[in-house]
Design a protein around this motif. Structure first.
Motif, PDB file in Angstrom:
ATOM      1  N   MET A   2      36.356  38.808  42.258  1.00 44.11           N
ATOM      2  CA  MET A   2      37.538  37.982  42.096  1.00 44.11           C
ATOM      3  C   MET A   2      37.466  37.272  40.750  1.00 44.11           C
ATOM      4  SD  MET A   2      39.052  34.923  44.476  1.00 44.11           S
ATOM      5  CE  MET A   2      39.556  35.993  45.798  1.00 44.11           C
ATOM      6  N   PHE A   3      38.445  37.553  39.883  1.00 41.21           N
ATOM      7  CA  PHE A   3      38.580  36.884  38.599  1.00 41.21           C
ATOM      8  C   PHE A   3      39.667  35.836  38.768  1.00 41.21           C
ATOM      9  CE2 PHE A   3      36.639  40.838  37.584  1.00 41.21           C
ATOM     10  CZ  PHE A   3      35.963  40.669  36.392  1.00 41.21           C
ATOM     11  N   HIS A   4      39.296  34.578  38.708  1.00 35.74           N
ATOM     12  CA  HIS A   4      40.223  33.476  38.975  1.00 35.74           C
ATOM     13  C   HIS A   4      40.772  33.673  40.382  1.00 35.74           C
ATOM     14  CE1 HIS A   4      42.643  30.068  38.056  1.00 35.74           C
ATOM     15  NE2 HIS A   4      43.784  30.734  38.113  1.00 35.74           N
ATOM     16  N   GLU A   5      41.980  34.151  40.536  1.00 36.68           N
ATOM     17  CA  GLU A   5      42.538  34.397  41.871  1.00 36.68           C
ATOM     18  C   GLU A   5      42.903  35.861  42.089  1.00 36.68           C
ATOM     19  OE1 GLU A   5      45.792  31.680  42.182  1.00 36.68           O
ATOM     20  OE2 GLU A   5      44.480  29.941  42.376  1.00 36.68           O
ATOM     21  N   SER A   6      42.509  36.735  41.155  1.00 38.65           N
ATOM     22  CA  SER A   6      42.844  38.157  41.254  1.00 38.65           C
ATOM     23  C   SER A   6      41.676  38.943  41.821  1.00 38.65           C
ATOM     24  CB  SER A   6      43.196  38.719  39.879  1.00 38.65           C
ATOM     25  OG  SER A   6      44.326  38.068  39.362  1.00 38.65           O
ATOM     26  N   LEU A   7      41.921  39.663  42.893  1.00 41.11           N
ATOM     27  CA  LEU A   7      40.911  40.465  43.562  1.00 41.11           C
ATOM     28  C   LEU A   7      40.932  41.884  43.002  1.00 41.11           C
ATOM     29  CD1 LEU A   7      38.856  40.257  45.892  1.00 41.11           C
ATOM     30  CD2 LEU A   7      40.662  41.075  47.405  1.00 41.11           C
ATOM     31  N   VAL A   8      39.760  42.400  42.609  1.00 41.72           N
ATOM     32  CA  VAL A   8      39.632  43.767  42.097  1.00 41.72           C
ATOM     33  C   VAL A   8      38.438  44.433  42.783  1.00 41.72           C
ATOM     34  CG1 VAL A   8      40.681  43.294  39.843  1.00 41.72           C
ATOM     35  CG2 VAL A   8      38.224  43.050  40.120  1.00 41.72           C
ATOM     36  N   PRO A   9      38.478  45.755  42.939  1.00 42.17           N
ATOM     37  CA  PRO A   9      37.356  46.438  43.594  1.00 42.17           C
ATOM     38  C   PRO A   9      36.115  46.472  42.700  1.00 42.17           C
ATOM     39  CG  PRO A   9      39.002  48.022  42.868  1.00 42.17           C
ATOM     40  CD  PRO A   9      39.569  46.657  42.602  1.00 42.17           C
ATOM     41  N   ALA A  10      34.966  46.518  43.342  1.00 43.47           N
ATOM     42  CA  ALA A  10      33.691  46.641  42.639  1.00 43.47           C
ATOM     43  C   ALA A  10      33.152  48.049  42.839  1.00 43.47           C
ATOM     44  CB  ALA A  10      32.688  45.622  43.180  1.00 43.47           C
ATOM     45  N   LYS A  11      32.468  48.556  41.820  1.00 48.33           N
ATOM     46  CA  LYS A  11      31.834  49.869  41.917  1.00 48.33           C
ATOM     47  C   LYS A  11      30.332  49.648  41.885  1.00 48.33           C
ATOM     48  CE  LYS A  11      31.389  54.290  39.602  1.00 48.33           C
ATOM     49  NZ  LYS A  11      31.741  55.086  38.422  1.00 48.33           N
ATOM     50  N   PHE A  12      29.654  50.071  42.936  1.00 49.49           N
ATOM     51  CA  PHE A  12      28.203  49.903  42.994  1.00 49.49           C
ATOM     52  C   PHE A  12      27.519  50.996  42.186  1.00 49.49           C
ATOM     53  CE2 PHE A  12      29.567  47.334  46.495  1.00 49.49           C
ATOM     54  CZ  PHE A  12      28.652  46.288  46.509  1.00 49.49           C
ATOM     55  N   ILE A  13      26.724  50.582  41.208  1.00 51.78           N
ATOM     56  CA  ILE A  13      25.970  51.504  40.362  1.00 51.78           C
ATOM     57  C   ILE A  13      24.610  51.784  40.990  1.00 51.78           C
ATOM     58  CG2 ILE A  13      24.994  51.865  38.055  1.00 51.78           C
ATOM     59  CD1 ILE A  13      28.101  51.708  38.177  1.00 51.78           C
ATOM     60  N   SER A  14      23.986  50.745  41.514  1.00 51.30           N
ATOM     61  CA  SER A  14      22.695  50.850  42.196  1.00 51.30           C
ATOM     62  C   SER A  14      22.604  49.691  43.187  1.00 51.30           C
ATOM     63  CB  SER A  14      21.549  50.777  41.179  1.00 51.30           C
ATOM     64  OG  SER A  14      21.444  49.468  40.650  1.00 51.30           O
ATOM     65  N   SER A  15      21.459  49.550  43.831  1.00 51.32           N
ATOM     66  CA  SER A  15      21.282  48.447  44.779  1.00 51.32           C
ATOM     67  C   SER A  15      21.204  47.092  44.078  1.00 51.32           C
ATOM     68  CB  SER A  15      20.019  48.670  45.616  1.00 51.32           C
ATOM     69  OG  SER A  15      18.884  48.698  44.776  1.00 51.32           O
ATOM     70  N   ASP A  21      35.979  45.905  36.932  1.00 49.02           N
ATOM     71  CA  ASP A  21      36.908  45.928  35.803  1.00 49.02           C
ATOM     72  C   ASP A  21      37.763  44.676  35.870  1.00 49.02           C
ATOM     73  OD1 ASP A  21      36.008  48.376  34.856  1.00 49.02           O
ATOM     74  OD2 ASP A  21      37.411  49.499  36.109  1.00 49.02           O
ATOM     75  N   SER A  22      37.827  43.965  34.759  1.00 47.48           N
ATOM     76  CA  SER A  22      38.622  42.733  34.743  1.00 47.48           C
ATOM     77  C   SER A  22      40.101  43.084  34.897  1.00 47.48           C
ATOM     78  CB  SER A  22      38.394  41.951  33.453  1.00 47.48           C
ATOM     79  OG  SER A  22      38.813  42.701  32.346  1.00 47.48           O
ATOM     80  N   PRO A  23      40.813  42.296  35.700  1.00 42.32           N
ATOM     81  CA  PRO A  23      42.243  42.554  35.861  1.00 42.32           C
ATOM     82  C   PRO A  23      43.017  42.111  34.627  1.00 42.32           C
ATOM     83  CG  PRO A  23      41.620  40.580  37.042  1.00 42.32           C
ATOM     84  CD  PRO A  23      40.353  41.165  36.486  1.00 42.32           C
ATOM     85  N   GLN A  24      44.256  42.540  34.559  1.00 39.90           N
ATOM     86  CA  GLN A  24      45.115  42.123  33.464  1.00 39.90           C
ATOM     87  C   GLN A  24      45.220  40.604  33.466  1.00 39.90           C
ATOM     88  OE1 GLN A  24      48.935  43.946  33.594  1.00 39.90           O
ATOM     89  NE2 GLN A  24      49.597  43.087  31.654  1.00 39.90           N
ATOM     90  N   LEU A  25      45.384  40.059  32.301  1.00 33.87           N
ATOM     91  CA  LEU A  25      45.508  38.617  32.151  1.00 33.87           C
ATOM     92  C   LEU A  25      46.560  38.076  33.096  1.00 33.87           C
ATOM     93  CD1 LEU A  25      44.485  36.273  30.394  1.00 33.87           C
ATOM     94  CD2 LEU A  25      46.373  36.751  28.856  1.00 33.87           C
ATOM     95  N   PHE A  26      46.220  37.022  33.826  1.00 39.20           N
ATOM     96  CA  PHE A  26      47.119  36.484  34.845  1.00 39.20           C
ATOM     97  C   PHE A  26      48.431  35.972  34.274  1.00 39.20           C
ATOM     98  CE2 PHE A  26      45.334  32.323  33.853  1.00 39.20           C
ATOM     99  CZ  PHE A  26      44.019  32.622  33.545  1.00 39.20           C
ATOM    100  N   ALA A  27      48.418  35.268  33.156  1.00 38.83           N
ATOM    101  CA  ALA A  27      49.657  34.818  32.506  1.00 38.83           C
ATOM    102  C   ALA A  27      49.311  34.346  31.100  1.00 38.83           C
ATOM    103  CB  ALA A  27      50.324  33.695  33.288  1.00 38.83           C
ATOM    104  N   ALA A  28      49.889  35.002  30.112  1.00 36.79           N
ATOM    105  CA  ALA A  28      49.588  34.640  28.726  1.00 36.79           C
ATOM    106  C   ALA A  28      49.947  33.188  28.438  1.00 36.79           C
ATOM    107  CB  ALA A  28      50.332  35.562  27.766  1.00 36.79           C
ATOM    108  N   SER A  29      50.915  32.655  29.167  1.00 35.97           N
ATOM    109  CA  SER A  29      51.313  31.260  28.937  1.00 35.97           C
ATOM    110  C   SER A  29      50.233  30.274  29.360  1.00 35.97           C
ATOM    111  CB  SER A  29      52.608  30.957  29.682  1.00 35.97           C
ATOM    112  OG  SER A  29      52.407  31.088  31.075  1.00 35.97           O
ATOM    113  N   GLN A  30      49.250  30.732  30.146  1.00 29.36           N
ATOM    114  CA  GLN A  30      48.174  29.856  30.593  1.00 29.36           C
ATOM    115  C   GLN A  30      47.010  29.803  29.600  1.00 29.36           C
ATOM    116  OE1 GLN A  30      47.662  31.512  34.583  1.00 29.36           O
ATOM    117  NE2 GLN A  30      48.329  29.539  35.376  1.00 29.36           N
TER     118      GLN A  30
END
Length: 103
Positions: A2-15, A21-30
Protein backbone atom coordinates in the motif's frame (compact mmCIF):
# COMPACT_ATOMS: atom_id res chain seq x y z
CA UNK A 1 1.65 -3.27 -0.83
CA UNK A 2 0.00 0.00 0.00
CA UNK A 3 1.45 3.33 -1.16
CA UNK A 4 -0.32 6.04 0.83
CA UNK A 5 -3.88 4.77 0.27
CA UNK A 6 -3.36 2.90 -3.03
CA UNK A 7 -3.26 -0.89 -2.88
CA UNK A 8 -1.04 -2.69 -5.43
CA UNK A 9 -0.11 -6.38 -5.75
CA UNK A 10 3.26 -7.65 -4.57
CA UNK A 11 5.41 -10.14 -6.47
CA UNK A 12 7.39 -12.53 -4.30
CA UNK A 13 10.94 -12.99 -5.60
CA UNK A 14 12.09 -15.24 -2.75
CA UNK A 15 11.21 -15.95 0.88
CA UNK A 16 13.08 -12.77 1.83
CA UNK A 17 12.33 -10.42 -1.08
CA UNK A 18 9.27 -9.00 -2.79
CA UNK A 19 8.69 -6.32 -5.41
CA UNK A 20 5.88 -3.78 -5.50
CA UNK A 21 5.36 -1.50 -8.50
CA UNK A 22 4.50 1.99 -7.32
CA UNK A 23 1.06 3.12 -8.43
CA UNK A 24 0.48 6.22 -10.50
CA UNK A 25 0.75 9.43 -8.56
CA UNK A 26 -2.42 9.90 -6.54
CA UNK A 27 -2.90 13.59 -7.47
CA UNK A 28 -0.36 15.98 -8.93
CA UNK A 29 -2.08 18.81 -7.07
CA UNK A 30 -0.97 17.21 -3.78
CA UNK A 31 2.70 17.67 -4.59
CA UNK A 32 4.37 20.40 -2.57
CA UNK A 33 7.39 22.55 -3.40
CA UNK A 34 9.88 21.09 -0.92
CA UNK A 35 13.66 20.99 -0.61
CA UNK A 36 15.09 17.47 -0.38
CA UNK A 37 16.63 18.22 3.02
CA UNK A 38 13.14 18.49 4.59
CA UNK A 39 12.20 14.87 3.83
CA UNK A 40 12.58 12.64 6.92
CA UNK A 41 12.52 8.87 7.42
CA UNK A 42 9.61 9.34 9.82
CA UNK A 43 8.02 12.10 11.87
CA UNK A 44 9.61 10.87 15.12
CA UNK A 45 13.19 11.42 14.03
CA UNK A 46 15.28 14.25 12.74
CA UNK A 47 17.30 11.89 10.52
CA UNK A 48 17.05 13.33 6.99
CA UNK A 49 16.34 11.12 4.01
CA UNK A 50 18.90 13.10 1.96
CA UNK A 51 21.53 14.16 4.54
CA UNK A 52 23.89 15.90 2.09
CA UNK A 53 21.23 17.95 0.29
CA UNK A 54 20.63 21.67 0.64
CA UNK A 55 17.56 23.89 0.99
CA UNK A 56 17.52 24.63 -2.74
CA UNK A 57 16.42 23.82 -5.34
CA UNK A 58 12.83 23.06 -4.46
CA UNK A 59 11.18 19.98 -5.94
CA UNK A 60 7.47 19.27 -6.36
CA UNK A 61 7.29 16.10 -4.31
CA UNK A 62 5.46 14.11 -1.67
CA UNK A 63 6.87 11.45 0.65
CA UNK A 64 4.34 8.70 1.40
CA UNK A 65 4.26 5.65 3.66
CA UNK A 66 4.59 2.19 2.13
CA UNK A 67 2.94 -0.63 4.04
CA UNK A 68 3.10 -4.36 3.48
CA UNK A 69 -0.17 -6.23 3.79
CA UNK A 70 -0.90 -9.91 4.11
CA UNK A 71 -4.16 -11.06 2.52
CA UNK A 72 -4.88 -7.39 1.67
CA UNK A 73 -5.94 -6.88 5.30
CA UNK A 74 -3.26 -7.51 7.91
CA UNK A 75 -0.76 -4.64 7.91
CA UNK A 76 2.85 -5.51 8.63
CA UNK A 77 4.54 -2.67 10.50
CA UNK A 78 7.13 -0.94 8.36
CA UNK A 79 8.96 2.34 8.14
CA UNK A 80 9.28 2.29 4.36
CA UNK A 81 8.81 5.53 2.46
CA UNK A 82 8.39 6.33 -1.22
CA UNK A 83 9.14 9.72 -2.74
CA UNK A 84 6.89 10.88 -5.56
CA UNK A 85 8.41 13.66 -7.67
CA UNK A 86 6.93 15.69 -10.48
CA UNK A 87 8.20 15.00 -13.99
CA UNK A 88 11.08 17.14 -15.14
CA UNK A 89 10.39 19.57 -17.94
CA UNK A 90 12.92 21.57 -19.92
CA UNK A 91 11.74 25.03 -20.86
CA UNK A 92 14.76 26.36 -22.70
CA UNK A 93 18.20 25.24 -23.88
CA UNK A 94 20.84 27.59 -25.18
CA UNK A 95 24.38 26.91 -26.32
CA UNK A 96 26.49 29.95 -25.59
CA UNK A 97 29.85 28.16 -25.73
CA UNK A 98 31.10 24.70 -26.43
CA UNK A 99 31.82 22.46 -29.34
CA UNK A 100 30.94 23.70 -32.78
CA UNK A 101 30.53 21.45 -35.77
CA UNK A 102 33.00 21.82 -38.55
CA UNK A 103 32.31 20.53 -41.93
Amino acid sequence: CMFHESLVPAKFISSEELVCDSPQLFAASQLRWTPLNEHRHNSDTFKPLFPMSHGYPLFRSELVDVKLLMNAQDIVASSLKYLYQDDLTVDYISRSDGCKRRG
